[in-house]
Design an enzyme around this catalytic site. Structure first.
Site, PDB file in Angstrom:
ATOM      1  N   THR A 220      10.377   4.354 -12.474  1.00 23.78           N
ATOM      2  CA  THR A 220      10.291   5.027 -11.178  1.00 23.78           C
ATOM      3  C   THR A 220      11.461   5.980 -11.190  1.00 23.78           C
ATOM      4  O   THR A 220      12.390   5.772 -11.957  1.00 23.78           O
ATOM      5  CB  THR A 220      10.493   3.983 -10.051  1.00 23.78           C
ATOM      6  OG1 THR A 220       9.348   3.159  -9.991  1.00 23.78           O
ATOM      7  CG2 THR A 220      10.701   4.602  -8.695  1.00 23.78           C
ATOM      8  N   ARG A 248      -3.908  -0.508  -7.139  1.00 26.93           N
ATOM      9  CA  ARG A 248      -2.718  -1.369  -7.115  1.00 26.93           C
ATOM     10  C   ARG A 248      -1.543  -0.612  -6.484  1.00 26.93           C
ATOM     11  O   ARG A 248      -1.314   0.558  -6.781  1.00 26.93           O
ATOM     12  CB  ARG A 248      -2.375  -1.796  -8.549  1.00 26.93           C
ATOM     13  CG  ARG A 248      -1.077  -2.581  -8.689  1.00 26.93           C
ATOM     14  CD  ARG A 248       0.084  -1.672  -9.013  1.00 26.93           C
ATOM     15  NE  ARG A 248       1.299  -2.428  -9.312  1.00 26.93           N
ATOM     16  CZ  ARG A 248       2.497  -1.887  -9.468  1.00 26.93           C
ATOM     17  NH1 ARG A 248       2.647  -0.575  -9.357  1.00 26.93           N
ATOM     18  NH2 ARG A 248       3.550  -2.615  -9.745  1.00 26.93           N
ATOM     19  N   VAL A 249      -0.801  -1.288  -5.640  1.00 25.59           N
ATOM     20  CA  VAL A 249       0.391  -0.683  -5.043  1.00 25.59           C
ATOM     21  C   VAL A 249       1.582  -1.596  -5.329  1.00 25.59           C
ATOM     22  O   VAL A 249       1.485  -2.816  -5.149  1.00 25.59           O
ATOM     23  CB  VAL A 249       0.217  -0.498  -3.516  1.00 25.59           C
ATOM     24  CG1 VAL A 249       1.502  -0.001  -2.879  1.00 25.59           C
ATOM     25  CG2 VAL A 249      -0.923   0.477  -3.236  1.00 25.59           C
ATOM     26  N   GLY A 250       2.674  -1.020  -5.782  1.00 19.26           N
ATOM     27  CA  GLY A 250       3.861  -1.819  -6.097  1.00 19.26           C
ATOM     28  C   GLY A 250       4.857  -1.823  -4.946  1.00 19.26           C
ATOM     29  O   GLY A 250       4.491  -1.749  -3.768  1.00 19.26           O
ATOM     30  N   ASP A 251       6.106  -1.874  -5.285  1.00 18.31           N
ATOM     31  CA  ASP A 251       7.175  -1.989  -4.283  1.00 18.31           C
ATOM     32  C   ASP A 251       7.592  -0.653  -3.664  1.00 18.31           C
ATOM     33  O   ASP A 251       8.164  -0.614  -2.572  1.00 18.31           O
ATOM     34  CB  ASP A 251       8.423  -2.575  -4.955  1.00 18.31           C
ATOM     35  CG  ASP A 251       8.874  -1.691  -6.123  1.00 18.31           C
ATOM     36  OD1 ASP A 251       8.076  -1.516  -7.069  1.00 18.31           O
ATOM     37  OD2 ASP A 251       9.987  -1.151  -6.084  1.00 18.31           O
ATOM     38  N   THR A 270      13.973  -0.311  -9.144  1.00 19.77           N
ATOM     39  CA  THR A 270      12.958   0.059 -10.124  1.00 19.77           C
ATOM     40  C   THR A 270      12.645  -1.188 -10.943  1.00 19.77           C
ATOM     41  O   THR A 270      13.509  -2.041 -11.111  1.00 19.77           O
ATOM     42  CB  THR A 270      13.431   1.210 -11.037  1.00 19.77           C
ATOM     43  OG1 THR A 270      12.598   1.245 -12.202  1.00 19.77           O
ATOM     44  CG2 THR A 270      14.861   1.060 -11.493  1.00 19.77           C
ATOM     45  N   GLY A 271      11.419  -1.268 -11.435  1.00 22.30           N
ATOM     46  CA  GLY A 271      11.040  -2.421 -12.246  1.00 22.30           C
ATOM     47  C   GLY A 271       9.683  -2.945 -11.847  1.00 22.30           C
ATOM     48  O   GLY A 271       8.904  -2.240 -11.209  1.00 22.30           O
ATOM     49  N   GLY A 273       7.009  -4.047  -9.895  1.00 20.82           N
ATOM     50  CA  GLY A 273       6.863  -3.938  -8.450  1.00 20.82           C
ATOM     51  C   GLY A 273       6.495  -5.243  -7.774  1.00 20.82           C
ATOM     52  O   GLY A 273       6.971  -5.531  -6.667  1.00 20.82           O
TER      53      GLY A 273
HETATM   54  N1  ASP Z   1       8.548  -0.382  -9.370  1.00 21.09           N
HETATM   55  C1  ASP Z   1       7.500   0.473  -9.878  1.00 21.09           C
HETATM   56  C2  ASP Z   1       6.167  -0.129  -9.578  1.00 21.09           C
HETATM   57  O1  ASP Z   1       5.999  -1.316  -9.771  1.00 21.09           O
HETATM   58  C3  ASP Z   1       7.616   0.741 -11.310  1.00 21.09           C
HETATM   59  C4  ASP Z   1       9.026   0.897 -11.816  1.00 21.09           C
HETATM   60  O2  ASP Z   1       9.947   1.095 -11.082  1.00 21.09           O
HETATM   61  O3  ASP Z   1       9.255   0.822 -13.008  1.00 21.09           O
HETATM   62  O4  ASP Z   1       5.269   0.572  -9.210  1.00 21.09           O
END
Ligand code: ASP
Length: 348
Positions: A220, A248-251, A270-271, A273
């Protein structure tokens, strides 16, 4: 007189209780007198090669220059994120990861101010600057727009259709496809035994994607800004991950998960989600910062909580800026008036 004092104490205790506070609740850390020194910090996503920190430095420079022109910190953060969205090396805007079908790119973005204003978009398609659309949502009565409605809103805001795919994003998807077909042990837990073909919800059939049969592709980009006037702004943008169904929706677009800002600072994550969402990571990290933790301790605490699950965090407070991650991560921070960047060495 004594009765008056007792009644006063009682009123104070009742007021604390009615606000859900206990007398042991941590006191907010004291904030320094204004003006503060303006600053910005940017990340390119956990797992992004640190030598790409030149992109983050550019984002920081643009954010600080925007702030110096009198912009609100959140607009400075948006200007910084736009730089990273235009950099095809990062998974946001141009260069965003392709979803499981190898064709679809769905984009999430969010913005927040330290006064508590928020705007976000999720599952946006064919938009060059998703963060700008999230910023526009902040000026509507809503907090979050998703899918086709979000894309139509982007068009209404003047965002022309734009193909975010690149040769690199296509190559990354091919690599992922190879791993899926080979049941590669480096695939994330949860995907090793998941029968995605039964859940297939893309327009083209799985066979067309060549999927009839570790690089989950996260990252991200984010920028957090401190204004000299005591305000903070934060913005995030992502192409999500490749190992995902449509929708799909993440964080990233969820208030308090991927980002949070308040009078004591701003946090952006980031990471993976799903794990960040479960932990309400940004909001809980902000609470630690507000209770007096340093920016570095706040970032480390967040990463320690999810260590090994692919996690990175940037934090900015009234006095400091910091980043931490459980994998290498491109990032950069700088205070106004200083030529020195914090963060990994960048390629020239
Ligand atoms: N956090 C983001 C998501 O899950 C991806 C990322 O930050 O690497 O959509």
């Amino acid at each position: 007189m004594m009765r008056g004092v007792c009644a006063g104490v009682l009123v104070f205790l009742c007021a604390c209780q009615s606000r859900g506070e206990s007398k042991d609740a941590p006191r907010p850390a004291a904030l320094p007198a204004l003006p503060w020194r303006a600053a910005a910090v940017a990340h390119g996503g956990v797992g992004s090669p640190p030598d790409r920190s030149d992109g983050c430095r550019k984002a920081v420079d643009v954010a600080l220059a925007t702030l110096a022109q009198g912009a609100d910190p959140v607009d400075a953060a948006v200007a910084g994120v736009r730089v990273l969205e235009d950099d095809p090396r990062f998974n946001a805007g141009t260069g965003a990861r392709l979803r499981l079908d190898g064709k679809t790119a769905q984009l999430d973005a969010a913005v927040m101010t330290s006064a508590g204003r928020f705007g976000a978009v999720a599952a946006l398609e064919n938009v060059r600057h998703p963060v700008q659309v999230a910023r526009a949502v902040m000026d509507t009565p809503h907090l979050l727009l998703v899918g086709e409605g979000a894309t139509a809103f982007a068009r209404a805001m003047g965002e022309a259709p734009y193909d975010v795919t690149t040769d690199e994003s296509r190559a990354k998807w091919q690599d992922l496809r190879r791993k899926l077909l080979a049941h590669d042990p480096s695939l994330p837990e949860g995907w090793r035994d998941f029968d995605y073909r039964r859940a297939w919800n893309f327009q083209a059939a799985a066979a067309e994607a060549g999927l009839d049969p570790e690089d989950a592709g996260t990252d991200t980009v984010g920028v957090a800004v401190r204004g000299a006037d005591g305000r903070f702004g934060v913005a995030l943008s992502t192409g999500g991950t490749s190992l995902t169904l449509r929708g799909r929706v993440g964080d990233v677009p969820i208030l308090g998960a991927g980002l949070y800002a308040g009078p004591h600072g701003a946090v952006a994550a980031t990471g993976t989600g799903e794990r960040i969402l479960e932990a309400s990571l940004a909001r809980r990290s902000y609470d630690r910062l507000a209770a007096g933790a340093t920016a570095a301790a706040t970032a480390k605490g967040a990463v320690d909580e999810l260590r090994g699950k692919d996690i990175g965090v940037i934090v900015i407070s009234a006095r400091e800026l910091a980043a931490d991650a459980d994998r290498p991560m491109a990032w950069a921070g700088r205070e106004e008036g200083s030529g020195e960047y914090t963060g990994p060495a960048a390629s020239p």
